[in-house]
Design an enzyme around this catalytic site. Structure first.
Site, short mmCIF file in Angstrom:
data_model
loop_
_atom_site.label_atom_id
_atom_site.label_comp_id
_atom_site.label_asym_id
_atom_site.label_seq_id
_atom_site.Cartn_x
_atom_site.Cartn_y
_atom_site.Cartn_z
N ASP A 197 0.58 -1.52 -0.22
CA ASP A 197 -0.71 -0.52 0.39
C ASP A 197 0.92 1.00 -0.04
O ASP A 197 0.71 2.25 -0.35
CB ASP A 197 -0.75 -0.10 1.19
CG ASP A 197 -1.80 -0.82 0.84
OD1 ASP A 197 -2.23 -1.02 0.18
OD2 ASP A 197 -2.98 -1.38 1.48
N GLY B 82 -2.63 3.53 3.96
CA GLY B 82 -3.48 3.64 3.02
C GLY B 82 -2.96 5.10 1.75
O GLY B 82 -4.03 5.84 1.10
N ASP C 24 -14.89 10.88 1.05
CA ASP C 24 -13.98 10.03 0.84
C ASP C 24 -14.82 8.54 0.95
O ASP C 24 -15.50 8.15 1.51
CB ASP C 24 -12.11 9.98 1.32
CG ASP C 24 -11.63 9.03 0.19
OD1 ASP C 24 -11.03 9.68 -0.80
OD2 ASP C 24 -11.52 7.48 0.71
N HIS D 43 -13.22 5.96 1.63
CA HIS D 43 -12.62 5.69 3.00
C HIS D 43 -12.88 6.35 4.25
O HIS D 43 -12.42 7.31 4.14
CB HIS D 43 -11.20 4.92 2.90
CG HIS D 43 -10.79 3.74 1.11
ND1 HIS D 43 -11.37 4.88 0.37
CD2 HIS D 43 -10.94 2.41 1.57
CE1 HIS D 43 -10.86 3.67 -0.37
NE2 HIS D 43 -10.84 2.67 -0.04
N HIS D 44 -12.90 5.29 5.69
CA HIS D 44 -12.57 6.81 6.58
C HIS D 44 -12.05 7.19 7.07
O HIS D 44 -10.57 7.17 6.87
CB HIS D 44 -13.12 5.58 8.02
CG HIS D 44 -13.21 6.05 8.97
ND1 HIS D 44 -12.38 5.94 10.42
CD2 HIS D 44 -14.03 7.12 10.14
CE1 HIS D 44 -12.57 6.92 11.37
NE2 HIS D 44 -13.64 7.32 10.81
N ASP E 285 -12.16 8.75 -4.93
CA ASP E 285 -12.84 7.16 -5.02
C ASP E 285 -14.75 7.02 -4.19
O ASP E 285 -15.07 5.36 -4.29
CB ASP E 285 -12.40 6.58 -3.84
CG ASP E 285 -12.09 6.78 -2.49
OD1 ASP E 285 -12.70 7.88 -2.30
OD2 ASP E 285 -11.17 6.27 -1.62
N TYR F 294 -9.46 6.97 -7.67
CA TYR F 294 -8.46 5.54 -9.05
C TYR F 294 -8.87 5.77 -10.10
O TYR F 294 -8.14 4.36 -10.32
CB TYR F 294 -7.91 4.30 -7.29
CG TYR F 294 -7.68 4.50 -6.44
CD1 TYR F 294 -6.70 5.18 -6.07
CD2 TYR F 294 -8.92 5.13 -5.10
CE1 TYR F 294 -6.16 5.83 -4.64
CE2 TYR F 294 -8.19 5.00 -3.84
CZ TYR F 294 -7.46 5.69 -3.76
OH TYR F 294 -6.80 6.15 -2.72
#
Length: 467
Positions: free
Chosen positions: A130, A180, A207, A209-210, A296, A335
């Site tokens: 990552d 990340g 986002d 993600h958190h 994302d 992405y």
């Protein structure tokens, strides 16, 4: 007929080539009574070097998405509507305001060539697939962090009402390690800078993600409230962000998490967002807002699982802007580069108060990236089944409003007046400027004395001596 319809290919009218060449690709948004005629001064912060770095061939993070974004912004001539700032790198001292000294030293020393010598440190600092080691990694961190710090300075000084840095928003990085795809947390550094003069900062994260790195950094304080909308099932990265994570100690109830399931659509997301953010701002009364606009969460993202279209994502930014609070907008995840650049260009137009033609400019560099439709608003929805039932969202909204009930009043903070860093220069550069000014002063004194002597000599009568 509006300008957008005039330029639309489906319109009955078509301008000649010369007219089309000089016709802008945007039109100003007419302020309505509801928005109070708010016309903010917007600044755009960038450094062209940041898009040149490369995580690796198979890595989903592609910094060149920033170059595509800049080309779209310039192609639509949005740069004419904003103040532009090419930013400097963040200094080591600025990075150390949040990150640990041993971690920053590691980032400075590690390279792909010498990485085998740092086997123990690679494990210690969570370096892997990552967060790989790549050429210029430390320089890359300095560039995107420097842009966020520069944007925060413009808000502090009052030079900007809204500041934009799409290269920032890397919200996973921790004090001691990367996470990340994020190496240093520019958001935390910008918030720490804003806290010098602002009593309460609201952080909003949309986002996929958190925003765990930002939440963790301010989990114990009531001066920063974090609100994150993200996918959560207990396993999806980073595995945190359930609604019961509300803060600890003095920071209890100042973290608000909105866990969502796969496939949420435009209408559901925007309605939930507005129903949560309105009471948050009313109760917390922030003096500055940072919004992380990770792309994302769009539909069709390479790592995504939502069904959001660009206009819905932008509607969340527009809603936060409507409160008229000083605002810093940052990038984040995303992405599928062509959609990332479309989104951030569109949100730039929202913040700059103009409406864009949906057809991309013909003169746009790399226009082939946006085929086959060459549109700013392709259909990105309906890829995933929407698992967010009405019952689930209603129950979630009730739970979130219950958490907010504990915020009876905005926390008060005793503040001391701190002069803002208006010059945006380092201590070393400031010392060099002072030395140069002193030298120039000495030269000016000498020249003044010489000019005085010459003038007196010219004014003297014939035969009169001048000492």
């Amino acid at each position: 007929m509006t300008l957008a319809s005039w330029m639309d290919e489906s319109s009955s009218f078509a301008p000649d080539a010369r007219t089309a060449k000089h016709t802008p690709f945007f039109e100003p948004v007419v302020n309505s009574f509801n928005d109070g005629g708010y016309r903010p001064n917007v600044s755009y912060h960038y450094n062209p070097n940041v898009s040149a770095y490369h995580y690796g061939v198979r890595h989903p993070m592609k910094p060149f998405r920033l170059m595509l974004t800049d080309h779209l912004v310039i192609g639509y001539k949005l740069h004419e509507q904003m103040d532009l700032y090419e930013t400097r790198r963040a200094t080591e001292e600025e990075l150390l305001n949040f990150h640990s000294a041993d971690y920053i030293e590691f980032l400075q020393r590690i390279t792909p060539e010498n990485s085998t010598k740092f086997a123990d440190d690679l494990k210690k600092f969570n370096i892997g697939d990552d967060c790989p080691v790549f050429d210029g990694m430390y320089d890359y961190c300095q560039y995107y962090a420097g842009a966020s710090l520069d944007a925060s300075r413009k808000l502090i000084s009052g030079m900007s009402d809204i500041a934009i840095n799409w290269s920032g928003g890397l919200h996973h990085a921790k004090k001691y390690e990367p996470s990340g795809f994020c190496y240093v947390n520019d958001i935390v550094m910008a918030i720490l800078n804003l806290l010098r003069v602002h009593s309460r900062i609201l952080y909003i994260d949309i986002d996929l993600h958190h925003g765990d790195g930002v939440q963790e950094a301010f989990y114990l304080t009531d001066r920063v409230m974090t609100v994150s909308f993200h996918k959560y099932n207990g396993e999806f990265f980073p595995g945190t962000g359930n609604y019961d994570e509300v803060g600890v100690g003095k920071g209890k109830h100042f973290a608000l998490n909105v866990p969502l399931q796969d496939g949420i659509d435009d209408e559901s997301y925007v309605r939930l967002f507005k129903s949560v953010i309105e009471p948050v701002i009313a109760k917390f009364r922030p003096t500055a807002i940072i919004q992380q606009c990770g792309a994302d969460s769009l539909g069709c993202d390479r790592l995504g699982c939502f069904n959001l279209n660009i206009k819905a994502h932008g509607e969340c930014v527009k809603y936060v802007k409507s409160f008229g609070v000083p605002m810093l907008c940052l990038g984040g995840g995303g992405y599928t580069p062509r959609n990332v650049s479309r989104l951030w260009c569109y949100e730039t137009s929202v913040l700059a108060n103009v409406e864009l033609n949906s057809k991309l400019p013909d003169s746009l560099p790399f226009r082939s990236w946006f085929q086959p439709d060459y549109s700013l608003h392709p259909n990105l929805g309906d890829r995933f089944e929407n698992k967010n039932t009405k019952k689930y969202l209603d129950n979630l909204r009730v739970q979130l409003l219950e958490n907010l009930r504990y915020l009876n009043q905005a926390p008060s903070v005793q503040m001391q007046e701190i002069p803002p860093d208006l010059q945006n220069i380092t201590d070393d550069k400031e010392a060099q400027l002072v030395d140069r000014i002193k030298r120039e002063s000495e030269i000016d004194k000498y020249k003044d004395a010489e000019r005085y002597y010459v003038n007196k000599k010219d004014e003297s009568r014939r035969g009169e001596l001048l000492d």
